[in-house]
Scaffold this active site. Structure first.
Site, PDB file in Angstrom:
ATOM      1  N   CYS A  56       9.475  -6.646  10.804  1.00 11.37           N
ATOM      2  CA  CYS A  56      10.511  -7.470  10.169  1.00 11.37           C
ATOM      3  C   CYS A  56      11.689  -7.690  11.119  1.00 11.37           C
ATOM      4  CB  CYS A  56      10.999  -6.800   8.888  1.00 11.37           C
ATOM      5  SG  CYS A  56      12.207  -7.809   8.003  1.00 11.37           S
ATOM      6  N   CYS A  60      17.776  -3.595   8.688  1.00  9.59           N
ATOM      7  CA  CYS A  60      18.165  -2.669   7.619  1.00  9.59           C
ATOM      8  C   CYS A  60      17.975  -1.234   8.126  1.00  9.59           C
ATOM      9  CB  CYS A  60      17.316  -2.915   6.378  1.00  9.59           C
ATOM     10  SG  CYS A  60      17.314  -4.650   5.882  1.00  9.59           S
ATOM     11  N   CYS A  63      15.007   1.145   7.038  1.00  8.67           N
ATOM     12  CA  CYS A  63      13.669   0.606   6.764  1.00  8.67           C
ATOM     13  C   CYS A  63      12.653   0.865   7.877  1.00  8.67           C
ATOM     14  CB  CYS A  63      13.757  -0.887   6.486  1.00  8.67           C
ATOM     15  SG  CYS A  63      12.162  -1.557   5.939  1.00  8.67           S
ATOM     16  N   CYS A 100       3.894  -5.665  -8.067  1.00 12.48           N
ATOM     17  CA  CYS A 100       4.936  -6.225  -7.210  1.00 12.48           C
ATOM     18  C   CYS A 100       4.388  -6.365  -5.788  1.00 12.48           C
ATOM     19  CB  CYS A 100       6.145  -5.297  -7.222  1.00 12.48           C
ATOM     20  SG  CYS A 100       7.511  -5.929  -6.245  1.00 12.48           S
TER      21      CYS A 100
END
Ligand code: SAM
Ligand code: SF4
Length: 343
Positions: A56, A60, A63, A100
């Site tokens: 990604c 963050c 993460c 999800c």
């Protein structure tokens, strides 16, 4: 005003006062409000599938999937639909009512991968479970397309307070997160938005996050309370533990200020004993993530498995909530009015 009227005008001082209430009094108040708005015997069991893991571009600080840190998680391609469907079918068979699908993306793009996700949403929806996605930032058009595909909920966590956000993530702004929440709100898709405890934030930051969520109108239908899973290689790998009492205060405060929302005890639940989880349910948590093995919630967080969760719910006399079920209670219901006098 009834103690059970939904409020969107909370002040930080009011929320701080609730948060700082003596612990057992706080749990009692939250449990009372919980019973007025929800069936206290029900817990929603959700299954998170990481459909696109690692690599990604965001930074963050917690993460495992950020490409900025050496966490040992390599970028993987988008999972195929059949694999997703197989996990979703097993999940449904184990009492899961919400699936999800999470992607380690900064934002959804108008490309073939987004089309593939729309196809997954349609297919998982056809199984008869609530479908949620968490794909990073969304435009209004993308939110509408997800709605048309049958999406039930969109997750987009604010993670922490506006004041502390820059200490956690620098590649996007708090207002970017709020803009995505607003885009989803323009559709009929429900919102799932919460935060993480243990990022080094202060109690005021926790109150500020709850204030932001509780002054959204309407409140997010679902509010995840994550406890940081410390990931070696990330800047937040050495944060202190979060005590049960801190977690309990945030859950109970969230329950009181957003009485109708599902409060989701999310990442970090494996760190909690069964007794600690029971207290969280008493204080108003009514949703959990579960999985069919010791699999990864965010490719870094171990997740409790279906069998142990089924045993825990049975021990506590709780049952998994069925999908698409409207909550009973509410400000006008008899149950609400009866207990309003207790507060
Ligand atoms: N990329 C998308 C996004 O950030 O919105 C979706 C995926 S992200 C993995 C989903 C959420 O998981 C994050 O918003 C964060 O709140 C939570 N999360 C991720 N890593 C975590 C960790 N190590 N501990 C606790 N929560 C975590
Ligand atoms: Fe990317 Fe989401 Fe992880 Fe942030 S939390 S690095 S946006 S996957």
């Amino acid at each position: 005003m009834s103690a059970f009227a939904l409020r969107h005008d909370w002040t930080r001082e009011e929320i701080r006062a609730i948060h700082d209430t003596p612990a057992l009094e706080l749990v009692y108040r939250a449990a009372t409000i919980h019973r007025a708005h929800h069936d206290p015997q029900e817990v929603q069991v959700c299954r998170l599938i990481s459909i696109k893991t690692g690599g990604c571009p965001e930074d963050c600080g917690y993460c495992a999937q950020s490409a900025h840190y050496a966490t040992g998680i390599a970028a993987q391609p988008l999972m195929g639909k059949e694999e997703v469907l197989a996990i979703a079918r097993r999940a449904k068979a184990n009492g899961v009512s919400r699936v999800c699908m999470g992607a380690a993306w900064r934002n959804a793009r108008d490309d073939a991968q987004f089309e593939a996700v729309l196809d997954m949403v349609r297919s998982v929806n056809a199984l008869g479970v609530e479908v949620c996605c968490t794909l990073g930032m969304l435009t209004e058009t993308q939110a509408r397309r997800l709605e048309e595909a049958g999406l039930y909920a969109y997750n987009h966590n604010l993670d922490t307070s506006r004041e502390y956000y820059g200490q956690v993530t620098t590649t996007r702004a708090y207002d970017d997160r709020l803009a995505t929440l607003a885009n989803v709100r323009k559709t009929g898709v429900t919102l799932c938005a919460g935060g993480i405890l243990g990022l080094g934030e202060s109690v005021d930051d926790r109150v500020s996050l709850l204030h932001t969520l509780a002054t959204l109108q309407p409140h997010p239908e679902s509010v995840p309370v994550n406890i940081l899973t410390r990931v070696p290689g990330t800047p937040l790998a050495n944060q202190d533990d979060v005590s049960l009492w801190e977690t309990l205060r945030v859950i109970a405060t969230a329950r009181i200020v957003m009485p109708r929302s599902a409060i989701r005890l999310s990442a970090g639940r494996t760190q909690l004993s069964e007794e600690a989880q029971a207290l969280c349910f008493l204080a108003g948590a009514n949703s959990i993530f579960s999985s069919d093995a010791k699999m990864m919630l965010t490719q870094a967080s171990p997740t409790n498995d279906y069998d142990e969760d089924a045993r825990l719910l049975a021990t506590l006399g709780l049952r998994p909530r069925t999908p698409f079920k409207a909550e009973p209670g509410g400000p006008a219901s008899g149950a609400s009015l009866a207990v309003a006098t207790l507060l």
